[in-house]
Design an enzyme around this catalytic site. Sequence first.
Site, PDB file in Angstrom:
ATOM      1  CB  ALA A  61      -0.916  -0.013   1.213  1.00  0.00           C
ATOM      2  CD  GLU A 109      -3.169  -7.600   2.694  1.00  0.00           C
ATOM      3  OE1 GLU A 109      -3.825  -7.813   3.727  1.00  0.00           O
ATOM      4  OE2 GLU A 109      -2.770  -6.463   2.372  1.00  0.00           O
TER       5      GLU A 109
END
Length: 254
Positions: A61, A109
């Site tokens: 992220a 993820e």
Amino acid sequence: MSQVLWQADNGIGVITIDSPPVNALNQEVLSQLSDIVGNISDDIQVVIITGAGEKAFVAGADIKEFPQLKQEAGETLCKNGQSVFQKIADLKQPVIAAVNGFALGGGLELALACDFRVASRNAQLGLPEVKLGVIPGYGGTQRLARLIGPGKAKQLIFSGEFVSAEEAYRIGLVEQLAEGSALEEAKKWAQTIQKRSPLAVQATKQAIDKGLELDLQEGLKIEARLFGEICLTEDKNEGVAAFFERREPQFKGK
């Protein structure tokens, strides 16, 4: 400027995260990814997700978004990322992650939301969120444990350490190692899958994914129901006829 690219060729769709320098998953990237996934047409049989360049698949992220996060905003951030990744997991088409370079945090993820993973030899994978004082929030605690077991998942997440492509393959985190390009190896698998009945492949994905949410007996009921539905298709008739006639089947997805 688009940071998520879409290319379709002969029924194979390739989504490329192109957000230099490390293909970080900021909110704009997630929004663009969601839009592309939501508009994949039925004529696409297999989807591949990869990162631009060889340095990173997706290196996580965008940490620049973290300093001001409080409880409500943090939970909203996670739910947004989870919803995008669930859209990927819910695609009826098989989705292959072609992992090159770093697949860390949100990047791993993202790969976990795919049906299976092909990694280049230079890949490094990990969920290092604890090093930032947070936890995986885009599905990592749930999907990793389901894939490789809770003990190994806890070891990787508690430590925040990276694993090599070879170690990831050994523990079942990736299903295929590529001798060269992960994308080219993923395309080979996509082309193999294309030769099979798309209806049967899609039903198989549904049976496995739905069955994992249930106990064995309920999962078996889903399998039997889907098998019965497939028996009504032209693809089933073509596949059986081709077997007896000793030729390659010509499936039409009907």
